[in-house]
Design a protein around this motif. Structure first.
Motif, PDB file in Angstrom:
ATOM      1  N   ALA A   1       0.790  -1.199   0.057  1.00 16.49           N
ATOM      2  CA  ALA A   1       0.036  -0.158   0.146  1.00 16.49           C
ATOM      3  C   ALA A   1       0.852   1.085   0.025  1.00 16.49           C
ATOM      4  O   ALA A   1       0.672   2.326  -0.704  1.00 16.49           O
ATOM      5  CB  ALA A   1      -0.903   0.043   1.258  1.00 16.49           C
ATOM      6  N   LEU A   2       1.928   0.975   0.772  1.00 17.55           N
ATOM      7  CA  LEU A   2       2.715   2.495   0.511  1.00 17.55           C
ATOM      8  C   LEU A   2       3.581   2.634  -0.521  1.00 17.55           C
ATOM      9  O   LEU A   2       3.649   3.696  -1.133  1.00 17.55           O
ATOM     10  CB  LEU A   2       3.767   2.095   1.943  1.00 17.55           C
ATOM     11  CG  LEU A   2       3.162   2.315   3.498  1.00 17.55           C
ATOM     12  CD1 LEU A   2       4.382   2.037   4.429  1.00 17.55           C
ATOM     13  CD2 LEU A   2       2.684   3.926   3.513  1.00 17.55           C
ATOM     14  N   ALA A   3       4.082   1.351  -1.115  1.00 18.28           N
ATOM     15  CA  ALA A   3       4.902   1.472  -2.482  1.00 18.28           C
ATOM     16  C   ALA A   3       3.686   1.998  -3.474  1.00 18.28           C
ATOM     17  O   ALA A   3       4.070   2.906  -4.336  1.00 18.28           O
ATOM     18  CB  ALA A   3       5.261   0.231  -2.593  1.00 18.28           C
ATOM     19  N   GLU A   4       2.491   1.430  -3.383  1.00 20.76           N
ATOM     20  CA  GLU A   4       1.417   2.210  -4.346  1.00 20.76           C
ATOM     21  C   GLU A   4       1.166   3.498  -4.231  1.00 20.76           C
ATOM     22  O   GLU A   4       1.261   4.396  -5.239  1.00 20.76           O
ATOM     23  CB  GLU A   4       0.090   1.439  -4.378  1.00 20.76           C
ATOM     24  CG  GLU A   4      -0.881   1.837  -5.201  1.00 20.76           C
ATOM     25  CD  GLU A   4      -0.384   1.436  -6.758  1.00 20.76           C
ATOM     26  OE1 GLU A   4      -1.050   2.189  -7.533  1.00 20.76           O
ATOM     27  OE2 GLU A   4       0.235   0.652  -6.929  1.00 20.76           O
ATOM     28  N   ARG A   5       1.239   4.068  -3.042  1.00 23.04           N
ATOM     29  CA  ARG A   5       0.942   5.445  -2.781  1.00 23.04           C
ATOM     30  C   ARG A   5       2.078   6.295  -3.294  1.00 23.04           C
ATOM     31  O   ARG A   5       2.010   7.398  -3.824  1.00 23.04           O
ATOM     32  CB  ARG A   5       0.750   5.953  -1.527  1.00 23.04           C
ATOM     33  CG  ARG A   5      -0.523   5.277  -1.012  1.00 23.04           C
ATOM     34  CD  ARG A   5      -0.834   5.675   0.626  1.00 23.04           C
ATOM     35  NE  ARG A   5      -2.208   5.262   1.008  1.00 23.04           N
ATOM     36  CZ  ARG A   5      -2.990   5.558   2.033  1.00 23.04           C
ATOM     37  NH1 ARG A   5      -2.159   6.326   2.720  1.00 23.04           N
ATOM     38  NH2 ARG A   5      -3.960   5.121   2.461  1.00 23.04           N
ATOM     39  N   GLY A   6       3.314   5.794  -3.054  1.00 25.71           N
ATOM     40  CA  GLY A   6       4.441   6.566  -3.323  1.00 25.71           C
ATOM     41  C   GLY A   6       4.630   6.698  -5.095  1.00 25.71           C
ATOM     42  O   GLY A   6       4.894   7.512  -5.625  1.00 25.71           O
ATOM     43  N   ARG A   7       4.140   5.674  -5.598  1.00 21.35           N
ATOM     44  CA  ARG A   7       4.115   5.680  -6.995  1.00 21.35           C
ATOM     45  C   ARG A   7       3.182   6.757  -7.639  1.00 21.35           C
ATOM     46  O   ARG A   7       3.223   7.354  -8.700  1.00 21.35           O
ATOM     47  CB  ARG A   7       3.861   4.218  -7.769  1.00 21.35           C
ATOM     48  CG  ARG A   7       5.089   3.307  -7.772  1.00 21.35           C
ATOM     49  CD  ARG A   7       4.830   2.127  -8.531  1.00 21.35           C
ATOM     50  NE  ARG A   7       3.812   1.339  -8.014  1.00 21.35           N
ATOM     51  CZ  ARG A   7       3.975   0.172  -7.216  1.00 21.35           C
ATOM     52  NH1 ARG A   7       5.105   0.087  -6.391  1.00 21.35           N
ATOM     53  NH2 ARG A   7       2.953  -0.162  -6.766  1.00 21.35           N
ATOM     54  N   ALA A   8       1.825   6.602  -7.016  1.00 18.76           N
ATOM     55  CA  ALA A   8       0.921   7.578  -7.435  1.00 18.76           C
ATOM     56  C   ALA A   8       1.186   9.022  -7.182  1.00 18.76           C
ATOM     57  O   ALA A   8       0.840   9.834  -8.086  1.00 18.76           O
ATOM     58  CB  ALA A   8      -0.487   7.243  -6.284  1.00 18.76           C
TER      59      ALA A   8
END
Length: 756
Positions: A729-736
């Protein structure tokens, strides 16, 4: 979750197993009873009776075999006279009381010598008609019981008419005579001061009695023979059963008796059906102070039970409960990070409680940091590299706590002083049994010499082929020999049968006896030797000394006896010649104390020496040891050999030694099971927690690339899976955020919905 996974099974197993050890401690130590007559003394007397019975059986078997062998070797002809044959068959036998030759078909007496042979009640025809060897019989003559040995004497059929044709003569069967030899019962040899030995018949009547020293029987001991005969009859006639009994009490002493049947152990033998029983008895001092281990058992078990419950509670509150709470918190954060909706978002606003210490506290603090990062309240957070003690230290402390109970049990408590713990009668019994074993070995070697002397007496005046035939028959009849050979005056072998000789010493000794013919090698070469005299009126034989090398395996086989321990035969330099256990030829005894004990048996020059015994401490533990000189007379008297025995004290049923053994066993069990359960806890919980703590701190510090793989299907594995969902979840937010779509995320919408 799997039955053997998770934090609960190791902790529960630790508590349960330590409680089981506590129960076993009570059962084991409370079951030790210090009787007035220790069980070890009863067992010792039983074994002495069994050893004495074995000696009686061996003597009877040897005598029966000698009678049959003499009858088989007699060179009968069709014109042999019964009286002449009987004299030739019995003249060399000094123990014969009376002898007779009988016609096996009619039972008619053909010749007699010495005292009349009591054959009343013996069916001669039936006795001689059976197949195989004829077993000895127990008969009564003049109120005295004797043994009668039987053998068949085969002679060619007489030619009734010299004019009969050859075909009729060849079809006539050989005739037989039945030889009956009456002898006294074997002489009993008793060892141990104050011990009485008796040979009983099936009804309990004493047939032969011998006493060493001064015996002090009581009126109550008069029933021991009948009781021994009754016990023997209840175990069957053709077995070698044995047992022990208690007799009467006189002051502070009580009679201890042992009985054993004189029967073959390996199938039908010459002593079967005789119904003979050996009874040995001796008055021993009763123990006045009884040892009681029940209180110690309760105290030790109670202490271990308290430690088990204390460790269980400590691990429950310090490990199990914090881990389960951490497991719930991690699952809650994973749901909040991966699922949409007001309920899941609300879970992100609940702080993560930090429970426990060490790795669990580190994981809890890192989870709290991740929670704030999911809400956007803070960024990555670094954690200090220096950390305090963790759960591995807790496991070590728990092991140390268990060791505080176990180590004294193993090394300190109930330590038996074997010198005083071993009762004096037990030590005396070991010495007596060693003397019995020595006598048995001496008899075997003496018999080997006698057999060889008989063979040497048949060699003079015969051809080389006849001599070879005699040696082959001797080798076939006497299995103890591995090789027979004749030496000439220079020491060269002139005739040999059997295996290749082991001898390395080239010498032509005078006289006859027992000797060794090598001093090194893998196998000791013990040999009997006898002079071959020149025949009267003829030139001396080519071979002047007959040697018979004795198979050391045959000697080793008679050494081992139940509860006697290890047995060694040593030469005059205390080097091993034979043993009941594995050994190398001519090696020293396994312990210097045994060597000193063997040397202590040596008497003044020219004397035979005396047996001795002691309790010795060796590298393998204390043992009850004894040594005795091999022989005081006969062909082995001048050898200076010894018989040494060593029985571990742990194998004897001595209360003090039993208490030490069971105390040590309880300590070893407690320490082993405690360490195993705590090691189990370390493998399935503590070590994975240490790895997870490192990974979660890296994740909280901004590492979004390291994938967290759950290894176990338990609480720690579930925490790892939740952390992996949070990482994703944190990695997805970082990419977004990097792609400029942070404004279109659903999180602000969910927050506005929650505010409305």
């Amino acid at each position: 979750m799997p039955m053997l996974g998770g934090v609960r099974p190791p902790i529960a197993s630790l508590v349960v197993l330590l409680l089981v050890v506590a129960a076993l401690t009570v059962i084991g130590l409370d079951g030790i009873q210090s009787e007035r007559i220790p069980q070890a003394v009863l067992n010792g007397e039983q074994q002495i009776a069994a050893d004495t019975a074995l000696s009686v059986r061996t003597t009877i078997d040897a005598e029966a075999s000698a009678v049959r062998r003499t009858a088989s070797a007699y060179p009968a002809t069709s014109t042999s006279a019964p009286a002449t044959a009987l004299k030739a068959l019995t003249s060399a036998r000094k123990a014969v009381l009376g002898s007779a030759l009988l016609d096996p078909r009619t039972g008619r007496l053909l010749a007699a010598g010495g005292k009349p042979v009591p054959l009343a009640g013996v069916d001669v025809a039936k006795t001689a008609s059976g197949h195989g060897a004829i077993l000895p019989r127990l008969v009564t003559s003049g109120g005295t019981r004797h043994l009668v040995y039987f053998a068949r004497v085969t002679l060619p059929a007489q030619q009734e008419d010299a004019n009969q044709d050859q075909n009729q003569t060849s079809n006539r069967a050989d005739r037989q005579w039945l030889l009956a030899v009456c002898e006294s019962l074997p002489t009993l040899t008793t060892y141990g001061d104050g011990r009485t030995a008796e040979v009983l018949d099936a009804s309990g009547t004493a047939l032969a009695t011998t006493t060493r020293g001064t015996a002090s029987p009581t009126a109550a001991d008069s029933g021991l023979p009948a009781a021994a005969a009754h016990a023997a009859s209840g175990s069957g006639r053709d077995t070698d059963a044995s047992g022990s009994m208690l007799g009467g009490t006189a002051g502070t002493r009580r009679t201890v008796a042992g009985w054993a049947q004189v029967a073959s152990t390996t199938g039908p033998g010459d002593t079967d059906r005789l119904g003979l029983v050996v009874l040995t008895s001796r008055a021993v001092p009763a123990i006045t102070t009884a040892a009681d281990y029940s209180r110690f058992a309760l105290e030790a078990a109670g202490a271990l039970a308290a430690l088990a419950l204390l460790l269980g509670l400590a691990l429950h509150f310090l490990v199990q409960r914090p881990l389960l709470r951490l497991y719930l918190s991690a699952n809650r954060l994973a749901r909040g990070a991966t699922e949409d909706g007001p309920a899941t978002l609300e879970e992100l606003y609940r702080p993560v409680p930090v429970h426990g210490f060490g790795e669990l506290a580190r994981i809890g603090r890192a989870l709290e940091s991740l929670r704030r990062q999911l809400l956007g309240e803070s960024g990555p957070q670094e954690f200090p590299a220096r950390r305090g003690p963790g759960y591995r230290a807790l496991a070590v402390v728990c092991v140390v706590v268990v060791a505080c109970w176990a180590v004294p049990m193993i090394f300190l408590l109930n330590r038996a002083d074997t010198t005083s713990a071993v009762p004096a009668p037990v030590l005396a019994d070991q010495q007596a049994r060693t003397e019995v074993a020595t006598n048995r070995i001496r008899q075997s070697l003496d018999q080997s010499y006698t057999d060889l002397s008989d063979a040497a007496a048949r060699l003079p005046g015969t051809s080389r082929a006849a001599q070879s035939d005699v040696l082959r028959r001797v080798l076939a009849d006497h299995k103890q020999y591995r090789s027979l050979y004749l030496l000439d005056r220079s020491g060269d072998i002139t005739l040999r049968v059997g295996d290749t000789p082991l001898r390395t010493l080239v010498h032509v000794p005078a006289g006859g006896g027992i000797t060794t013919v090598n001093t090194s090698g893998r196998i000791p070469a013990i040999a009997a030797y006898a002079q071959v005299r020149a025949a009267k009126g003829k030139a001396p034989a080519a071979g002047v000394v007959l040697f018979g090398e004795i198979d050391v395996k045959a000697l080793n086989s008679i050494l081992a006896r139940p509860k006697l321990g290890s047995v060694w035969v040593t030469n005059d330099d205390n080097k091993v010649l034979a043993a009941s256990v594995g050994y190398r030829a001519f090696q020293s005894l396994p312990d210097s104390g045994l060597t000193r004990l063997a040397r202590a048996t040596q008497g003044a020059p020219g004397t035979a020496g005396t047996a001795t015994s002691a309790v010795l401490d060796s590298s393998s533990g204390p043992s009850v040891d004894a040594a005795a000189p091999l022989a005081q007379s006969g062909p082995t008297a001048r050898l200076g050999w010894h018989v040494v025995t060593a029985e571990p004290a742990a194998a004897l049923q001595i209360p003090a030694v039993q208490a030490e053994q069971r105390t040590m066993l309880a300590g070893i069990l407690g320490l082993t099971l405690g360490a195993a359960c705590l090691g189990w806890l370390h493998v399935v919980v503590i070590r994975p927690l240490r790895s997870v703590a490192v990974l979660v701190e890296r994740l909280a510090g901004g590492d979004r690339r390291t994938v967290l793989h759950p290894v176990n299907h338990d609480e720690v594995g579930s925490v790892t899976r939740s952390l992996e969902l949070i990482r994703q979840a944190l990695a997805e937010r970082g990419r977004a955020a990097r792609s400029g779509h942070a404004a279109g995320s659903s999180r602000p919408l969910l927050e506005n919905t929650l505010q409305r």
